[in-house]
Enzyme design. Sequence first.
Site, short mmCIF file in Angstrom:
data_model
loop_
_atom_site.label_atom_id
_atom_site.label_comp_id
_atom_site.label_asym_id
_atom_site.label_seq_id
_atom_site.Cartn_x
_atom_site.Cartn_y
_atom_site.Cartn_z
N THR A 142 77.34 9.88 26.69
CA THR A 142 78.36 10.14 27.53
C THR A 142 78.61 9.01 28.50
OG1 THR A 142 76.59 11.24 28.75
CG2 THR A 142 78.34 12.66 27.58
N SER A 191 72.81 9.53 28.52
CA SER A 191 73.62 8.81 29.54
C SER A 191 73.78 7.44 29.14
CB SER A 191 73.13 9.21 31.10
OG SER A 191 72.09 7.84 31.38
N ASP A 192 75.02 6.94 29.28
CA ASP A 192 75.22 5.39 29.34
C ASP A 192 74.21 5.00 30.59
OD1 ASP A 192 76.04 2.81 29.06
OD2 ASP A 192 78.09 3.22 28.96
N TRP A 193 73.94 3.71 30.56
CA TRP A 193 72.71 3.15 31.48
C TRP A 193 73.49 3.55 32.83
CZ3 TRP A 193 71.21 4.33 27.26
CH2 TRP A 193 69.81 3.68 26.84
N ALA A 201 74.62 5.80 34.33
CA ALA A 201 75.78 6.64 34.46
C ALA A 201 75.36 7.97 35.07
CB ALA A 201 76.35 6.96 33.25
#
Length: 830
Positions: A215, A248-250, A252
């Site tokens: 995401t 998650s994107d890093w 995020a």
Amino acid sequence: MPGTPPSPSSTPAGTAAPDATPDAAREAVVSAALAALDLDAKTRLLAGQDLWTLPALPEIGLRSLVMSDGPIGVRGVRWSADDPAVALPSPTALAATWDPGLAHRAGVLLAQEARRKGVHVLLAPTVNLHRSPLGGRHFEAYSEDPCLTGRIGTGYVRGVQSGGVATTVKHFVANDAETDRFTVDNRVGERALRELYLAPFEAIVAGARPWGIMTAYNQVNGTTMTEHRRLVGEILRGEWGFDGVNVSDWTAARDTVRALHGGLDIAMPGPDTVYGEHLARAVRSGEVDEALVDDAVRRVLRLAARVGALDGAEPAVTEPPAPVDGTALAREIARRSFVLLRNENAALPLRPGRTVALIGAAARDARVLGGGSATVFPDHVVSPLDGLTAALPDGTLTYTVGADPATELSIAEQGLDLTAVCRAADGTVLGTAPAATGLVQWVGDDLPDGVTHDRLHTVELTGTFTPRTTGTHTFGIRGIGTFTLTVDGTTHFDGHQPPADSSDPFEAAFGTPVAHAHVDLTAGTPVQVSLRHAVDPVPARPIRSVLFALAHQEPQRDPDELIAEAVEAARAADTAVVVVATTERVESEGFDREDLRLPGHQDALVEAVAAVNPDTVVVVNAGSPVELPWRERVAAILLTWFPGQEGGAALADVLTGTHEPGGRLPTTWGSLADAPVTQVVPTDGRLTYSEGVFIGYRAWERAGRTPAYPFGHGLGYTDWAYESVETDGTTVKVRVRNTGPRPGHETVQVYLAPTSADPGAPERPARWLAGFAGVDAAPGETADAVVELPRRAFEVWDESRGAWRFVKGSYEIQVGRSLTDRALTAAVNV
């Protein structure tokens, strides 16, 4: 001819729904492992233990899961040149092949690379759309079209996972630009979401059953994607039946309770995340139900079981595919991706015996990949100069610089022999590491042996620089903090370099280098260089890291003189091959583009060369559209994208004619002034997708504008006749004949155009891609392309009903070589 309606299946275009039932034995092991964990262990498992890994839980036989960035290679847990990886062509190049089977083979190679590096989860592919040509990360996504994106992405995911390595399809969803990407609220209508931006994800979930999804940072319609219960829980998991993990994107993930309720399974990176002990406290305080934690842990354990990291569970792949020759495949994908935009008077392939003037700094210093987190470090790169030197007879090739696309400092790469020396506060050497370039990029715990963040005080890049040209060389620094720069015994800078004015940490840390030294040097004579950086004991970035670089720029000669030299070389040769390119300051992660022009004096170079040599071939080394104002004044234009490590060898294959260029445009190329969708900068934190379903070629046609080169365009080295088309309304069969002098490959494209529709149907594009197929034939031979028409191609999203609506009426099936080069038609009534 009239046909019958498509079947009632609602499977997305170009996919086949696989069995979604998990393996029962594997699920039993997962359930037993879950039951053995207490709350603290469960919540710890949902948080990264460092930048790239999840914690091991030996009590249940769980090994640490390792993740790595892609999509063109597998970087591994070390972000440095001392851990090389095969570098394939950019995603735009892969999509330009229009070949899901080739994408599958690329995925198999990447799985092989991942296993070699101990990686379980590849953070790829990127299947966001080319909404606007200004998108800075355009090169890392496939296409402006959801059908083509879904088909290529499905092949890629199937290939990677056939090797027992997980994918995480990203960035879910509407992460189509870089400006304010951490905070922007993208306002997208439901119809556009369903028909465009969600469509590739849906197709891949249905056709490849990915084991992971990532995401995005952005919000969609007011909700951050890591907390978006409706898009993740109701649509991704509910409607589509996705049973994999959501990572998650890093950095995020921002809120413990909202993230878990929104369906986020893994918060990366660690150890400081919103999960772990924060999540355990939220459960104990009654803010979240432990059953939601169990659901997330079950998905993580299922992932571990699938990749073979959970004892007692048979992995999804017990026998990996046969080994793949990475060098050969990288070369094949590159040449299959090259798009021949123009070829007047059969300028290509080069005729034997002709002399060639190769021109352009990008021919010598090739740009083979895009910037940002997609960066990998191949163990070698074949430049156009290397490739053509090897392929052409001695004495037939000359080279001149002509123009340099790099108009500013960049990371020092040539002529270096450097070592990174790490010292404690008292001067004690803690460890050293070789430095292949001027870049130090140690992220998380990726430090040299013997070095820890707690003890690290300074890092010094020290060694020699051997210039390849005589003149005034410029040295500088990219990074934030305190630095000392010394060249040839003289200290040119000793002080603090402030951060760039940017909210994006990528842009702040990796922004424009600052010049600090101008030194006169002699070609071939080495000098000592040193760049010392005092590491901030309190890290300014959310991920603890050491990020800086020694920057360099060659002596700058007068641009007119360089062009004049190139003109004389072109005048003396039979054919001039000019290589033009973008740079990392034009196409990279963390910022969007401001225009579509080639940097530097490259346009002037092409104009000048073409004026003296009518047989001028321009090679465009760019990952996304650039303007080509001289396109009608050159003989040929070959688009090579970011072609990967074997790009120069593949270029030689295509220019000399041992292979034909196989690519077709996956996105429309035109001028910025004519582009219908250009807004990528939010207003008051919001970016409204006001164009609805009209992006890419859909928008160009609606606006009545003519691009330079349309979607699907691409020439080859032979000719094709489209002889017949037949359809029953669900399948289109097209017969083509190779009427040219040599074997060739043709991409048959099928578009659907409504000629009448149900009353009240919403406005639709003039036509849209419904399917495609590639065929091969020898001279004089025929080949049949068979393209399935999925029901979804006839559907629109009905916002009033919240459901897909099959739009009855008459349609014209249009078959041809591109969106505008349509050769045959057939009618179907549904």
